[in-house]
Design a protein around this motif. Structure first.
Motif, mmCIF file in Angstrom:
data_model
loop_
_atom_site.group_PDB
_atom_site.id
_atom_site.type_symbol
_atom_site.label_atom_id
_atom_site.label_comp_id
_atom_site.label_asym_id
_atom_site.label_seq_id
_atom_site.Cartn_x
_atom_site.Cartn_y
_atom_site.Cartn_z
ATOM 1 N N PHE A 42 0.876 -1.147 0.000
ATOM 2 C CA PHE A 42 0.000 0.000 0.000
ATOM 3 C C PHE A 42 0.923 1.207 0.000
ATOM 4 O O PHE A 42 1.629 1.447 0.968
ATOM 5 N N GLY A 43 0.966 1.953 -1.072
ATOM 6 C CA GLY A 43 1.923 3.034 -1.211
ATOM 7 C C GLY A 43 1.786 4.083 -0.122
ATOM 8 O O GLY A 43 0.687 4.377 0.359
ATOM 9 N N ALA A 44 2.908 4.672 0.267
ATOM 10 C CA ALA A 44 2.907 5.694 1.301
ATOM 11 C C ALA A 44 2.064 6.893 0.891
ATOM 12 O O ALA A 44 1.398 7.513 1.725
ATOM 13 N N ASP A 45 2.061 7.234 -0.397
ATOM 14 C CA ASP A 45 1.257 8.378 -0.842
ATOM 15 C C ASP A 45 -0.229 8.092 -0.703
ATOM 16 O O ASP A 45 -1.013 8.988 -0.360
ATOM 17 N N ASP A 46 -0.640 6.840 -0.939
ATOM 18 C CA ASP A 46 -2.038 6.479 -0.758
ATOM 19 C C ASP A 46 -2.425 6.520 0.722
ATOM 20 O O ASP A 46 -3.506 6.978 1.077
ATOM 21 N N LEU A 47 -1.535 6.017 1.575
ATOM 22 C CA LEU A 47 -1.799 6.066 3.010
ATOM 23 C C LEU A 47 -1.947 7.515 3.468
ATOM 24 O O LEU A 47 -2.870 7.851 4.217
ATOM 25 N N GLN A 48 -1.061 8.384 3.018
ATOM 26 C CA GLN A 48 -1.131 9.789 3.402
ATOM 27 C C GLN A 48 -2.437 10.412 2.934
ATOM 28 O O GLN A 48 -3.074 11.185 3.668
ATOM 29 N N LEU A 49 -2.866 10.071 1.732
ATOM 30 C CA LEU A 49 -4.103 10.636 1.200
ATOM 31 C C LEU A 49 -5.301 10.188 2.034
ATOM 32 O O LEU A 49 -6.198 10.995 2.332
ATOM 33 N N MET A 50 -5.339 8.936 2.427
ATOM 34 C CA MET A 50 -6.447 8.464 3.238
ATOM 35 C C MET A 50 -6.424 9.087 4.633
ATOM 36 O O MET A 50 -7.477 9.402 5.195
ATOM 37 N N LEU A 51 -5.244 9.274 5.193
ATOM 38 C CA LEU A 51 -5.151 9.942 6.493
ATOM 39 C C LEU A 51 -5.706 11.361 6.396
ATOM 40 O O LEU A 51 -6.429 11.814 7.294
ATOM 41 N N LEU A 52 -5.377 12.058 5.322
ATOM 42 C CA LEU A 52 -5.918 13.402 5.128
ATOM 43 C C LEU A 52 -7.438 13.360 4.981
ATOM 44 O O LEU A 52 -8.146 14.239 5.484
ATOM 45 N N GLY A 53 -7.940 12.338 4.284
ATOM 46 C CA GLY A 53 -9.381 12.199 4.121
ATOM 47 C C GLY A 53 -10.097 12.008 5.443
ATOM 48 O O GLY A 53 -11.196 12.526 5.652
ATOM 49 N N ILE A 54 -9.476 11.268 6.353
ATOM 50 C CA ILE A 54 -10.061 11.074 7.685
ATOM 51 C C ILE A 54 -9.971 12.360 8.497
ATOM 52 O O ILE A 54 -10.919 12.746 9.190
ATOM 53 N N LEU A 55 -8.831 13.043 8.403
ATOM 54 C CA LEU A 55 -8.662 14.293 9.140
ATOM 55 C C LEU A 55 -9.641 15.367 8.675
ATOM 56 O O LEU A 55 -10.016 16.247 9.458
ATOM 57 N N GLU A 56 -10.051 15.298 7.422
ATOM 58 C CA GLU A 56 -11.022 16.265 6.929
ATOM 59 C C GLU A 56 -12.329 16.164 7.701
ATOM 60 O O GLU A 56 -13.022 17.174 7.922
ATOM 61 N N LYS A 57 -12.668 14.959 8.136
ATOM 62 C CA LYS A 57 -13.912 14.749 8.875
ATOM 63 C C LYS A 57 -13.736 15.025 10.358
ATOM 64 O O LYS A 57 -14.626 15.595 10.999
ATOM 65 N N ASN A 58 -12.586 14.592 10.898
ATOM 66 C CA ASN A 58 -12.359 14.746 12.333
ATOM 67 C C ASN A 58 -10.883 14.919 12.633
ATOM 68 O O ASN A 58 -10.068 14.071 12.242
ATOM 69 N N PRO A 59 -10.480 16.007 13.321
ATOM 70 C CA PRO A 59 -9.112 16.070 13.838
ATOM 71 C C PRO A 59 -8.881 14.856 14.741
ATOM 72 O O PRO A 59 -9.786 14.460 15.493
ATOM 73 N N SER A 60 -7.718 14.244 14.651
ATOM 74 C CA SER A 60 -7.519 12.954 15.321
ATOM 75 C C SER A 60 -6.102 12.794 15.833
ATOM 76 O O SER A 60 -5.160 13.393 15.304
ATOM 77 N N HIS A 61 -5.966 11.952 16.861
ATOM 78 C CA HIS A 61 -4.665 11.474 17.288
ATOM 79 C C HIS A 61 -4.236 10.350 16.345
ATOM 80 O O HIS A 61 -5.062 9.770 15.636
ATOM 81 N N GLY A 62 -2.953 10.023 16.376
ATOM 82 C CA GLY A 62 -2.452 8.964 15.511
ATOM 83 C C GLY A 62 -3.155 7.641 15.725
ATOM 84 O O GLY A 62 -3.537 6.962 14.759
#
Length: 208
Positions: A42-62
């Protein structure tokens, strides 16, 4: 069924990333360059994009981000802290995320630059989240198939846990098997098959 993706992403897109491993069935999915399949990273760029997608909905801890990805895939894809935290650090360095300190913990927020990056990659993000949702449904279907647990169906015969009707699953499996059996087809036959699939694809997309 739970597989933890191990590994450590490098500091740039396409480097590192976790592993997604499908269970064996007649419905294994083919890769398309932006997703993940059995044995592929799972490419690091894809992981980063999904993390940003989650953060868009809710600020989050790791750890909340790790839990969210696990929930989206029904526990099938759960990246390790050794993947997620370096990715978050890199996103912060890029200016895509900002950090709010809460004692010794960090809560990550989507920045304006991160939102702009998401806006430029909406289709790709939608595909990534769709794949997580698909694998979640698939693993639930397979779990009950292996256990012999009966399907609970709705008024149109759909499986209540996945939303899939048996005909949909069966034809997907039959199509993939038919294509595998013709892996050595002549160029002429390959073009004939491609034309059939192109017509079917156009019909599916025109009825969305």
């Amino acid at each position: 069924m739970r597989h933890e993706a191990m590994g450590r992403p490098g500091p740039g897109p396409g480097r590192g990333g976790g592993h997604g491993h499908h269970g064996h069935s007649g419905d294994d999915d083919a890769g398309d360059g932006h997703g993940w399949t059995r044995g592929r990273k799972f490419g690091a760029d894809d992981l980063q994009l999904m993390l940003l997608g989650i953060l868009e909905k809710n600020p989050s801890h790791g750890y909340e981000l790790i839990k969210a990805l696990g929930g989206l895939s029904n526990g099938f894809y759960t990246p390790s802290p050794g993947m997620v935290y370096p990715a978050l650090t890199y996103m912060e360095e890029l200016g895509y995320a900002t950090v709010e300190l809460e004692g010794s913990k960090k809560r990550y927020h989507l920045s304006d630059a991160g939102r702009a990056h998401l806006d430029a990659n909406r289709d790709r993000l939608a595909l990534l989240f769709a794949k997580l949702k698909h694998i979640s449904r698939k693993m639930e279907w397979m779990r009950r198939a292996w256990s012999g647990e009966p399907l609970q169906t709705g008024p149109e015969g759909e499986d209540l846990a996945t939303g899939w009707v048996p005909e949909y699953v069966q034809v997907r499996q039959a199509l993939k098997q038919a294509l595998m059996q013709r892996a050595d087809a002549s160029p002429t036959e390959q073009r004939r098959i491609a034309a059939i699939l192109a017509r079917a694809l156009a019909d599916i997309e025109n009825n969305q």
